[in-house]
Design an enzyme around this catalytic site. Structure first.
Site, mmCIF file in Angstrom:
data_model
loop_
_atom_site.group_PDB
_atom_site.id
_atom_site.type_symbol
_atom_site.label_atom_id
_atom_site.label_comp_id
_atom_site.label_asym_id
_atom_site.label_seq_id
_atom_site.Cartn_x
_atom_site.Cartn_y
_atom_site.Cartn_z
ATOM 1 N N ARG A 15 0.832 -1.206 0.000
ATOM 2 C CA ARG A 15 0.000 0.000 0.000
ATOM 3 C C ARG A 15 0.866 1.256 0.000
ATOM 4 O O ARG A 15 2.065 1.203 0.242
ATOM 5 C CB ARG A 15 -0.926 -0.009 1.227
ATOM 6 C CG ARG A 15 -2.037 -1.020 1.158
ATOM 7 C CD ARG A 15 -2.817 -1.112 2.461
ATOM 8 N NE ARG A 15 -2.038 -1.757 3.515
ATOM 9 C CZ ARG A 15 -2.500 -1.968 4.748
ATOM 10 N NH1 ARG A 15 -3.720 -1.566 5.075
ATOM 11 N NH2 ARG A 15 -1.751 -2.582 5.642
ATOM 12 N N LYS A 75 1.524 1.631 7.318
ATOM 13 C CA LYS A 75 1.840 0.768 8.457
ATOM 14 C C LYS A 75 2.761 1.471 9.442
ATOM 15 O O LYS A 75 3.389 2.476 9.143
ATOM 16 C CB LYS A 75 2.486 -0.533 7.979
ATOM 17 C CG LYS A 75 1.503 -1.486 7.315
ATOM 18 C CD LYS A 75 0.305 -1.785 8.198
ATOM 19 C CE LYS A 75 0.646 -2.575 9.437
ATOM 20 N NZ LYS A 75 -0.532 -2.778 10.329
ATOM 21 N N TYR A 94 -1.077 4.229 10.721
ATOM 22 C CA TYR A 94 -1.493 3.229 11.705
ATOM 23 C C TYR A 94 -0.313 2.945 12.624
ATOM 24 O O TYR A 94 0.828 2.802 12.167
ATOM 25 C CB TYR A 94 -1.900 1.918 11.017
ATOM 26 C CG TYR A 94 -3.222 1.954 10.312
ATOM 27 C CD1 TYR A 94 -4.414 2.133 11.011
ATOM 28 C CD2 TYR A 94 -3.297 1.780 8.924
ATOM 29 C CE1 TYR A 94 -5.635 2.165 10.356
ATOM 30 C CE2 TYR A 94 -4.517 1.803 8.258
ATOM 31 C CZ TYR A 94 -5.683 1.994 8.979
ATOM 32 O OH TYR A 94 -6.886 2.028 8.330
ATOM 33 N N GLU A 118 -5.930 4.538 13.867
ATOM 34 C CA GLU A 118 -6.892 3.626 14.489
ATOM 35 C C GLU A 118 -7.552 4.159 15.748
ATOM 36 O O GLU A 118 -8.487 3.533 16.257
ATOM 37 C CB GLU A 118 -6.236 2.270 14.772
ATOM 38 C CG GLU A 118 -5.261 2.243 15.934
ATOM 39 C CD GLU A 118 -3.845 2.631 15.542
ATOM 40 O OE1 GLU A 118 -2.953 2.539 16.402
ATOM 41 O OE2 GLU A 118 -3.630 3.034 14.364
#
Length: 371
Positions: A15, A75, A94, A118
């Site tokens: 991603r 990430k 995240y 998150e």
């Protein structure tokens, strides 16, 4: 503001933090965007497409981290990336810190300010930046679970949909939130016998309306979860406590009593996992076996469908990215209590209660660091 997008380096993570359309939006707002060469390769976007959107292409991660005021990722930063962060720099990605003490220590040492996708909320108490990846992970959980059930992959050799004359496979989904509801949608579509367990009666009523009797809906008592797991071919763990370590819903002893060749898919693994036997795996080596039960515990499941995931994530993150760039993180967090809840780390201090409590570290309220 100068916004930097490094290429993701976690194992099989394809991603990208920003798409070219998102870059174009930031540039239109007067910001400079620095994108590491090759960032979009996994989503079908070459460097030329980023340059056409107004980005400057940087040769390596060190250049991006060295110049950018705000880093936008997908990430959590890997150890070598934590080493590149610096005081006064903003990280937006995240994090899932509650189950990752080494990363937390790396961020605290760096002196940076880190906001986690998150833990950002909305007016309904939902998690809008977690939701799109939860939708992807929920739908993927049934796909990967059905593959793990194949005999050649160590599973029971069960076809979830069955065939005429043979009963369908049994799927138990623990947690009826975004992940659980999307997992149920996929499992029902395959023709499986699906049970969803949750501790919220209002949520079970919502799912009853959604599925119209096609799913068994059960209150998630300890006994009910155990019985469902022992009867199931596939168990999907989909429980979440925002910002905190996931509760364990199955013990090692309970897993040992499950049917040989049955499969556990732990979508909660980013937050420490909801099965006692869970440990993080990667797309390169996604499964392992404990007491005859196949475990799939990949911590970045949506990375496997990188193009879909990146566009879905950017749809949700872009308004917050623009607010942070336009106003600066302090003003943006003062103006928006929901964005403020994303603040996890600032200048060597934990600023989210659930993260601090899960790690056993002292924390200060976000309001205190905002002044």
């Amino acid at each position: 503001m100068r916004v930097g997008v490094p290429r993701e380096i976690k194992t099989h993570e394809y991603r990208a933090g920003l798409t070219p359309p998102s870059v174009r939006e930031l540039v239109r707002h007067g910001h400079e965007v620095l994108v590491q060469a090759g960032t979009g390769a996994g989503i079908g976007c070459d460097d030329a497409s980023y340059a056409a959107a107004g980005a400057r292409i940087a040769p390596d991660a060190a250049s991006v981290f060295g110049e950018a005021e705000m880093i936008v990722k997908v990430k959590e930063p890997q150890p070598q990336e934590c080493d590149l962060l610096r005081p006064g720099q903003l990280l937006f990605t995240y994090l899932h810190l509650a189950a990752d003490a080494p990363q937390a220590q790396g961020l605290l040492r760096s002196g940076c300010t880190a906001l986690a996708y998150e833990t950002i909320t909305d007016a309904r108490g939902h998690l809008p930046l977690l939701a799109p990846m939860s939708e992807v992970a929920g739908r993927m959980s049934v796909q990967v679970g059905s593959q793990a059930l194949l005999k050649a992959h160590g599973g029971r050799g069960v076809l979830l949909g069955g065939v005429p004359g043979v009963a369908p496979g049994k799927v138990a989904i623990v947690g009826g939130g975004v992940v659980g509801s999307h997992a149920a949608r996929m499992a029902v579509g395959l023709g499986a016998d699906v049970t969803v367990l949750d501790r919220s009666l209002p949520r079970l009523r919502q799912l009853d309306d959604l599925f119209g009797g096609r799913v068994h809906l059960v209150f998630a008592s300890l006994d009910a979860v155990e019985q469902a797991a022992l009867a199931a071919d596939l168990v999907i763990g989909a429980v979440l406590v925002p910002g905190a370590t996931a509760p364990k819903v199955l013990s090692r002893a309970q897993v040992a009593r499950m049917q040989p060749g049955s499969v556990l898919v732990d979508v909660s693994i980013d937050q420490g996992g909801c099965f006692e036997t869970s440990r993080p795996t990667t797309h390169a080596d996604p499964t392992y076996v404990v007491d005859g039960v196949v475990h799939y515990c990949v911590a970045n499941m949506p990375g496997a469908v990188a193009r879909t995931s990146t566009w879905a994530l950017n749809n949700a993150t872009l308004p917050f990215t623009l607010a942070l760039a336009d106003k600066g993180w302090r003003a943006a967090c003062r103006d928006d209590v929901h964005l403020r809840r994303g603040l996890n780390v600032h200048e060597g201090r934990i600023t989210h209660p659930a993260v601090g409590e899960s790690l056993g570290l002292p924390w200060v309220p976000a309001e205190d660091v905002l002044g």
